[in-house]
Enzyme design. Structure first.
Site, PDB file in Angstrom:
ATOM      1  CD  GLU A 141       9.503 -10.784  19.381  1.00 58.92           C
ATOM      2  OE1 GLU A 141      10.641 -11.101  19.765  1.00 58.92           O
ATOM      3  OE2 GLU A 141       9.246  -9.702  18.832  1.00 58.92           O
TER       4      GLU A 141
ATOM      5  CG  HIS B 255      13.728 -10.161  23.931  1.00 56.11           C
ATOM      6  ND1 HIS B 255      13.103 -11.347  23.627  1.00 56.11           N
ATOM      7  CD2 HIS B 255      13.482  -9.336  22.883  1.00 56.11           C
ATOM      8  CE1 HIS B 255      12.482 -11.233  22.442  1.00 56.11           C
ATOM      9  NE2 HIS B 255      12.697 -10.017  21.972  1.00 56.11           N
TER      10      HIS B 255
ATOM     11  CG  HIS C  73      10.757  -5.622  21.741  1.00 55.19           C
ATOM     12  ND1 HIS C  73       9.610  -6.107  21.160  1.00 55.19           N
ATOM     13  CD2 HIS C  73      11.735  -6.498  21.418  1.00 55.19           C
ATOM     14  CE1 HIS C  73       9.889  -7.231  20.513  1.00 55.19           C
ATOM     15  NE2 HIS C  73      11.181  -7.490  20.646  1.00 55.19           N
ATOM     16  CD  GLU C  74      15.401  -5.733  21.731  1.00 46.40           C
ATOM     17  OE1 GLU C  74      15.759  -6.854  22.158  1.00 46.40           O
ATOM     18  OE2 GLU C  74      14.820  -5.578  20.635  1.00 46.40           O
TER      19      GLU C  74
HETATM   20 MG    MG Z   1      12.243  -9.344  19.857  1.00 42.91          MG
END
Ligand code: MG
Length: 498
Positions: free
Chosen positions: A292, A266, A262-263
């Site tokens: 996101e 980003h 997830h990170e």
């Molecule tokens: Mg996030």
């Protein structure tokens, strides 16, 4: 090049330097700082923030913007886009008086303190007066701006520029009944096994495995690092220093793998920016929802797919032979996609997550337009949980008090999480049309073509396009939940045999 443009860029560059220095201090606060450093760190951050704000809101900046609007009227050019984005931020900053910003900062600090205690004691009444104060301040903030179709538009615009509340309600309105029906069908189906995910896994080995995955994704450890912190987040100091944090939870040991993905999603957005935008307001992602969409894509559409685990599962099984004994790849894939309505948003699965967001959005809108009173919140929260997810929180700590956002007065933020999910599926359909053998590539552990597609179509543009315009530019339509519904239906038909 225009002398005025150079001068504006010089000032904006310094503002960016100050803000990024604040980010370094904030990162250190989460990763390294001993508790004794908290008070001084708070002052340091406040000082840097104040200097940056004074520099940015100087009259000279306003005059330069007005002159440069005439010189660079075309928003399709980089210069025109930078002036447009700068003008919007400047206008907002000028409308809000410094005394109000200071009042809000004090209320935020007190609010967080009260929220921590209220959550610990599971007693909403401790937090209630602080949330009432925040709602009063939020309404005052809205009053600094020209009247919008809905007062909530002003708040949402700070996170999703150009997206009105009515559009979000329409997007969510069409999605909600379909998601509720899907969850009901899943609850009536044969449940999947996932107990083995809660066994004991060695932290160091899980951590290394997470770094193995994100290295394959293309996260460059010469331009980034992963450190341990209480909550996973991504932070940018420059486009050549984009860091992520992660954690290890004993009761959900493999969550570390998905947080890293997830990170990393980003971080790839930030690392893929246009170097020419560095130290300007065009650097970074265009909105929280689009940001996101990137993190969710790598975490869910890639990281919770069967082809992904067909590649990585043999290595995972070799690393954890006893924990995964007798578990084949299909069983593992089903387990990491298990659906279960639960109380806590951050632990929610893909099928239920958006419903947590919708109830928060409805409550926020109600608080802002006055149709919901803060004192009634616990009851309203629990009733909506029953309606949407069929469960009732046993206490306020696991209900209305669970998220930190309202404690510091942040209202308008939540919907971006759900919009990110929706946008990720829209992009995914488009990508799969353009990269025909994407599944096959993922099955081989190859991610370069996907990453490059994202860089060319999304990352390189930074803030140049507003979120809805960027989605339209890529997919030919606005933000729309149909692709997300198709994605969920296909995945859960497979996992639950619906
Ligand atoms: Mg996030």
């Amino acid at each position: 090049m225009s002398e005025k443009l150079n001068r504006l860029k010089e000032i904006l560059g310094e503002v960016s330097d100050l803000n990024r220095a604040s980010s370094v201090l904030g990162w250190d606060q989460q990763v390294n700082m001993p508790p004794g450093g908290a008070e001084a760190r708070g002052l340091q951050l406040a000082t840097l923030g104040k200097i940056a704000q004074e520099k940015f809101t100087a009259d000279e900046v306003g005059i330069l913007i007005e002159d440069l609007k005439k010189e660079f009227p075309d928003p399709q050019t980089d210069e025109g886009a930078m002036i447009r984005v700068t003008a919007r931020t400047y206008d907002k900053a000028k409308r809000v008086p410094p005394e109000f910003v200071a009042e809000q900062a004090v209320a935020a600090t007190k609010g967080v303190e009260a929220w921590v205690e209220a959550k610990q004691k599971s007693d909403f009444s401790i937090f209630r007066p602080h949330l009432e104060k925040h709602v009063e301040l939020v309404k005052k903030y809205v009053s600094f701006f020209p009247p919008a179709a809905h007062p909530y538009d002003v708040l949402l615009d700070d996170f999703e520029p150009g997206l009105p509340t009515a559009d979000v309600l329409e997007i969510f309105g069409s999605l909600r009944p379909k998601q509720v029906a899907l969850i009901k069908a899943i609850s009536e189906a044969k449940q999947v096994k996932s107990r083995f995910l809660n066994k004991s896994f060695n932290e160091k080995k899980v951590w290394n495995f997470s770094e193995n995955i994100i290295t394959k994704f293309g996260y460059d450890f010469k331009r980034g690092r992963q450190d341990k912190a209480p909550h996973p987040f991504e932070t940018t100091f420059s486009m050549n220093d984009v860091r992520i944090t992660n954690r290890f939870e004993k009761n959900a040991p493999l969550a570390t793998l998905f947080s890293a993905m997830h990170e990393c999603g980003h971080a790839l957005y930030e690392l893929g920016g246009n170097p020419a935008y560095e130290r300007t307001p065009l650097a970074g992602g265009t909105s929280l929802a689009v940001h996101e969409s990137q993190s969710r894509m790598w975490e869910n559409l890639v990281g919770r797919s069967l082809p992904f685990w067909e590649h990585f599962y043999p290595q995972l099984k070799k690393t954890f032979p006893s924990q995964l004994e007798g578990v084949n790849v299909k069983t593992f894939y089903k387990a990491v996609n298990r659906v279960e309505p639960s109380l806590i948003r951050v632990n929610a699965d893909e099928a239920t997550y958006n419903l947590h967001i919708m109830l928060r959005l409805e409550i926020e809108i109600g608080m802002v337009d006055g149709s919901i009173q803060v004192r009634d919140l616990p009851g309203i929260w629990n009733a909506k949980m029953r309606d949407y997810l069929g469960i009732t929180p046993p206490n306020d700590a696991q209900g209305v008090l669970q998220d930190i956002h309202w404690s510091y007065g942040a209202v308008g933020y939540f919907s971006t999480y759900a919009l990110g999910n929706i946008v990720s599926a829209q992009l995914w359909e488009k990508i799969n049309k353009e990269i025909k053998n994407l599944e096959e590539q993922i099955r081989k552990g190859q991610f370069a073509e996907l990453r490059e597609w994202l860089r060319v179509n999304i990352h390189q543009y930074g803030h140049k396009y507003d979120p809805a315009d960027l989605v339209r530019k890529i997919t030919g339509q606005g933000i729309d939940s149909a692709a997300y519904v198709r994605y969920l239906t296909k995945k859960y038909s497979d996992v639950y045999g619906l």
